[in-house]
Design a protein around this motif. Structure first.
Motif, PDB file in Angstrom:
ATOM      1  N   LEU A  11       0.823  -1.209   0.000  1.00 33.57           N
ATOM      2  CA  LEU A  11       0.000   0.000   0.000  1.00 33.57           C
ATOM      3  C   LEU A  11       0.857   1.260   0.000  1.00 33.57           C
ATOM      4  O   LEU A  11       0.528   2.235  -0.668  1.00 33.57           O
ATOM      5  CB  LEU A  11      -0.952   0.007   1.194  1.00 33.57           C
ATOM      6  N   GLU A  12       1.962   1.239   0.716  1.00 29.52           N
ATOM      7  CA  GLU A  12       2.848   2.407   0.729  1.00 29.52           C
ATOM      8  C   GLU A  12       3.417   2.676  -0.662  1.00 29.52           C
ATOM      9  O   GLU A  12       3.492   3.819  -1.104  1.00 29.52           O
ATOM     10  CB  GLU A  12       3.979   2.222   1.754  1.00 29.52           C
ATOM     11  N   VAL A  13       3.796   1.625  -1.363  1.00 30.48           N
ATOM     12  CA  VAL A  13       4.305   1.778  -2.733  1.00 30.48           C
ATOM     13  C   VAL A  13       3.187   2.272  -3.651  1.00 30.48           C
ATOM     14  O   VAL A  13       3.388   3.178  -4.468  1.00 30.48           O
ATOM     15  CB  VAL A  13       4.905   0.448  -3.246  1.00 30.48           C
ATOM     16  N   LEU A  14       1.995   1.710  -3.516  1.00 30.52           N
ATOM     17  CA  LEU A  14       0.862   2.138  -4.341  1.00 30.52           C
ATOM     18  C   LEU A  14       0.513   3.600  -4.100  1.00 30.52           C
ATOM     19  O   LEU A  14       0.175   4.325  -5.035  1.00 30.52           O
ATOM     20  CB  LEU A  14      -0.356   1.244  -4.087  1.00 30.52           C
ATOM     21  N   LYS A  15       0.604   4.050  -2.859  1.00 34.37           N
ATOM     22  CA  LYS A  15       0.328   5.455  -2.552  1.00 34.37           C
ATOM     23  C   LYS A  15       1.279   6.376  -3.302  1.00 34.37           C
ATOM     24  O   LYS A  15       0.863   7.404  -3.845  1.00 34.37           O
ATOM     25  CB  LYS A  15       0.464   5.723  -1.055  1.00 34.37           C
ATOM     26  N   VAL A  16       2.553   6.013  -3.343  1.00 29.90           N
ATOM     27  CA  VAL A  16       3.540   6.831  -4.058  1.00 29.90           C
ATOM     28  C   VAL A  16       3.215   6.846  -5.550  1.00 29.90           C
ATOM     29  O   VAL A  16       3.217   7.903  -6.187  1.00 29.90           O
ATOM     30  CB  VAL A  16       4.969   6.309  -3.817  1.00 29.90           C
ATOM     31  N   PRO A  25       6.868  10.666 -13.275  1.00 36.36           N
ATOM     32  CA  PRO A  25       6.783   9.356 -12.641  1.00 36.36           C
ATOM     33  C   PRO A  25       7.977   9.114 -11.720  1.00 36.36           C
ATOM     34  O   PRO A  25       9.086   9.574 -11.997  1.00 36.36           O
ATOM     35  CB  PRO A  25       6.795   8.389 -13.818  1.00 36.36           C
ATOM     36  N   PRO A  26       7.754   8.424 -10.616  1.00 29.63           N
ATOM     37  CA  PRO A  26       8.857   8.173  -9.690  1.00 29.63           C
ATOM     38  C   PRO A  26       9.767   7.051 -10.185  1.00 29.63           C
ATOM     39  O   PRO A  26       9.344   6.168 -10.920  1.00 29.63           O
ATOM     40  CB  PRO A  26       8.148   7.766  -8.402  1.00 29.63           C
ATOM     41  N   TRP A  27      11.020   7.119  -9.780  1.00 30.52           N
ATOM     42  CA  TRP A  27      11.969   6.050 -10.061  1.00 30.52           C
ATOM     43  C   TRP A  27      12.148   5.258  -8.767  1.00 30.52           C
ATOM     44  O   TRP A  27      11.660   5.645  -7.709  1.00 30.52           O
ATOM     45  CB  TRP A  27      13.284   6.616 -10.587  1.00 30.52           C
ATOM     46  N   GLY A  28      12.835   4.136  -8.863  1.00 31.97           N
ATOM     47  CA  GLY A  28      12.944   3.212  -7.740  1.00 31.97           C
ATOM     48  C   GLY A  28      13.377   3.832  -6.425  1.00 31.97           C
ATOM     49  O   GLY A  28      12.728   3.658  -5.406  1.00 31.97           O
ATOM     50  N   LEU A  29      14.505   4.559  -6.431  1.00 35.19           N
ATOM     51  CA  LEU A  29      15.014   5.133  -5.188  1.00 35.19           C
ATOM     52  C   LEU A  29      14.054   6.182  -4.616  1.00 35.19           C
ATOM     53  O   LEU A  29      13.863   6.266  -3.401  1.00 35.19           O
ATOM     54  CB  LEU A  29      16.397   5.742  -5.396  1.00 35.19           C
ATOM     55  N   LYS A  30      13.425   6.948  -5.485  1.00 33.12           N
ATOM     56  CA  LYS A  30      12.459   7.943  -5.015  1.00 33.12           C
ATOM     57  C   LYS A  30      11.273   7.248  -4.339  1.00 33.12           C
ATOM     58  O   LYS A  30      10.771   7.715  -3.320  1.00 33.12           O
ATOM     59  CB  LYS A  30      11.975   8.808  -6.175  1.00 33.12           C
ATOM     60  N   ILE A  31      10.828   6.122  -4.900  1.00 29.83           N
ATOM     61  CA  ILE A  31       9.738   5.357  -4.296  1.00 29.83           C
ATOM     62  C   ILE A  31      10.174   4.860  -2.915  1.00 29.83           C
ATOM     63  O   ILE A  31       9.416   4.953  -1.948  1.00 29.83           O
ATOM     64  CB  ILE A  31       9.299   4.195  -5.206  1.00 29.83           C
ATOM     65  N   CYS A  32      11.409   4.358  -2.812  1.00 30.79           N
ATOM     66  CA  CYS A  32      11.930   3.896  -1.517  1.00 30.79           C
ATOM     67  C   CYS A  32      11.893   5.025  -0.493  1.00 30.79           C
ATOM     68  O   CYS A  32      11.448   4.829   0.639  1.00 30.79           O
ATOM     69  CB  CYS A  32      13.365   3.396  -1.667  1.00 30.79           C
ATOM     70  N   GLU A  33      12.359   6.195  -0.899  1.00 33.65           N
ATOM     71  CA  GLU A  33      12.416   7.334   0.021  1.00 33.65           C
ATOM     72  C   GLU A  33      11.026   7.808   0.424  1.00 33.65           C
ATOM     73  O   GLU A  33      10.758   8.038   1.599  1.00 33.65           O
ATOM     74  CB  GLU A  33      13.194   8.481  -0.621  1.00 33.65           C
ATOM     75  N   GLU A  34      10.126   7.948  -0.542  1.00 36.15           N
ATOM     76  CA  GLU A  34       8.791   8.464  -0.238  1.00 36.15           C
ATOM     77  C   GLU A  34       7.945   7.465   0.547  1.00 36.15           C
ATOM     78  O   GLU A  34       7.104   7.864   1.344  1.00 36.15           O
ATOM     79  CB  GLU A  34       8.082   8.891  -1.523  1.00 36.15           C
ATOM     80  N   ALA A  35       8.158   6.185   0.299  1.00 38.90           N
ATOM     81  CA  ALA A  35       7.406   5.159   1.032  1.00 38.90           C
ATOM     82  C   ALA A  35       8.083   4.811   2.360  1.00 38.90           C
ATOM     83  O   ALA A  35       7.506   4.084   3.162  1.00 38.90           O
ATOM     84  CB  ALA A  35       7.270   3.909   0.171  1.00 38.90           C
ATOM     85  N   ASP A  36       9.287   5.321   2.559  1.00 43.51           N
ATOM     86  CA  ASP A  36      10.073   5.043   3.758  1.00 43.51           C
ATOM     87  C   ASP A  36      10.292   3.540   3.923  1.00 43.51           C
ATOM     88  O   ASP A  36      10.099   2.979   5.004  1.00 43.51           O
ATOM     89  CB  ASP A  36       9.417   5.651   5.003  1.00 43.51           C
ATOM     90  N   LEU A  37      10.702   2.918   2.811  1.00 48.16           N
ATOM     91  CA  LEU A  37      10.964   1.483   2.787  1.00 48.16           C
ATOM     92  C   LEU A  37      12.310   1.233   2.116  1.00 48.16           C
ATOM     93  O   LEU A  37      12.752   2.020   1.282  1.00 48.16           O
ATOM     94  CB  LEU A  37       9.869   0.747   2.007  1.00 48.16           C
ATOM     95  N   GLY A  38      12.925   0.114   2.443  1.00 49.72           N
ATOM     96  CA  GLY A  38      14.194  -0.245   1.829  1.00 49.72           C
ATOM     97  C   GLY A  38      14.023  -0.805   0.432  1.00 49.72           C
ATOM     98  O   GLY A  38      12.946  -1.281   0.051  1.00 49.72           O
ATOM     99  N   SER A  39      15.108  -0.772  -0.321  1.00 51.43           N
ATOM    100  CA  SER A  39      15.062  -1.265  -1.696  1.00 51.43           C
ATOM    101  C   SER A  39      14.760  -2.755  -1.759  1.00 51.43           C
ATOM    102  O   SER A  39      14.123  -3.221  -2.708  1.00 51.43           O
ATOM    103  CB  SER A  39      16.379  -0.955  -2.416  1.00 51.43           C
ATOM    104  N   GLY A  40      15.188  -3.519  -0.750  1.00 50.08           N
ATOM    105  CA  GLY A  40      14.902  -4.947  -0.714  1.00 50.08           C
ATOM    106  C   GLY A  40      13.431  -5.260  -0.524  1.00 50.08           C
ATOM    107  O   GLY A  40      12.989  -6.378  -0.773  1.00 50.08           O
ATOM    108  N   THR A  41      12.672  -4.279  -0.098  1.00 46.93           N
ATOM    109  CA  THR A  41      11.224  -4.410   0.040  1.00 46.93           C
ATOM    110  C   THR A  41      10.522  -3.850  -1.194  1.00 46.93           C
ATOM    111  O   THR A  41       9.611  -4.478  -1.737  1.00 46.93           O
ATOM    112  CB  THR A  41      10.731  -3.658   1.299  1.00 46.93           C
ATOM    113  N   VAL A  42      10.950  -2.677  -1.648  1.00 46.54           N
ATOM    114  CA  VAL A  42      10.257  -1.968  -2.729  1.00 46.54           C
ATOM    115  C   VAL A  42      10.390  -2.673  -4.076  1.00 46.54           C
ATOM    116  O   VAL A  42       9.392  -2.850  -4.783  1.00 46.54           O
ATOM    117  CB  VAL A  42      10.745  -0.510  -2.815  1.00 46.54           C
ATOM    118  N   TYR A  43      11.598  -3.073  -4.453  1.00 39.44           N
ATOM    119  CA  TYR A  43      11.772  -3.634  -5.787  1.00 39.44           C
ATOM    120  C   TYR A  43      11.009  -4.937  -6.016  1.00 39.44           C
ATOM    121  O   TYR A  43      10.405  -5.111  -7.083  1.00 39.44           O
ATOM    122  CB  TYR A  43      13.255  -3.765  -6.136  1.00 39.44           C
TER     123      TYR A  43
END
Length: 105
Positions: A11-16, A25-43
């Motif tokens: 849901l945090e990724v979907l919100k971003v 459009p957001p890129w991977g690292l921006k999604i990680c930062e805005e969702a406050d999640l690590g890359s191992g979770t987001v990707y």
């Protein structure tokens, strides 16, 4: 379209992705930062969204000196619809309050 488990992290990724404009459009690292999640979770979440047809990924074109190329992510029409439906049926999961809780419809 494959079903997606709407976990808190998904849901945090979907919100971003939902908040992003079509011209930015957001890129991977921006999604990680805005969702406050690590890359191992987001990707992995992004990969599942792409496989399910909820999102697309496109590679950055042009020069990008001093950093790796970016991959931009956007919700598809089906992904946007599914996210909006989830938000309407479960507003608390999106951080929204219902009318009875002082929120707005």
């Amino acid at each position: 379209m494959a079903p997606i488990r709407l976990t808190r992290t998904t849901l945090e990724v979907l919100k971003v992705l939902l908040a992003a404009g079509p011209d930015n459009p957001p890129w991977g690292l921006k999604i990680c930062e805005e969702a406050d999640l690590g890359s191992g979770t987001v990707y992995p979440i992004l990969e599942r969204l792409i496989e399910a047809g909820w999102a697309t990924r496109r590679e950055e074109t042009g020069e990008h000196p001093g950093r790796p190329k970016r991959y931009y992510y956007e919700l598809t029409a089906a992904g946007r619809l599914a996210t909006e439906r989830a938000r309407a049926s479960k507003p608390r999961l999106f951080g929204l309050r219902t009318i009875g809780e002082g929120g707005v419809a």
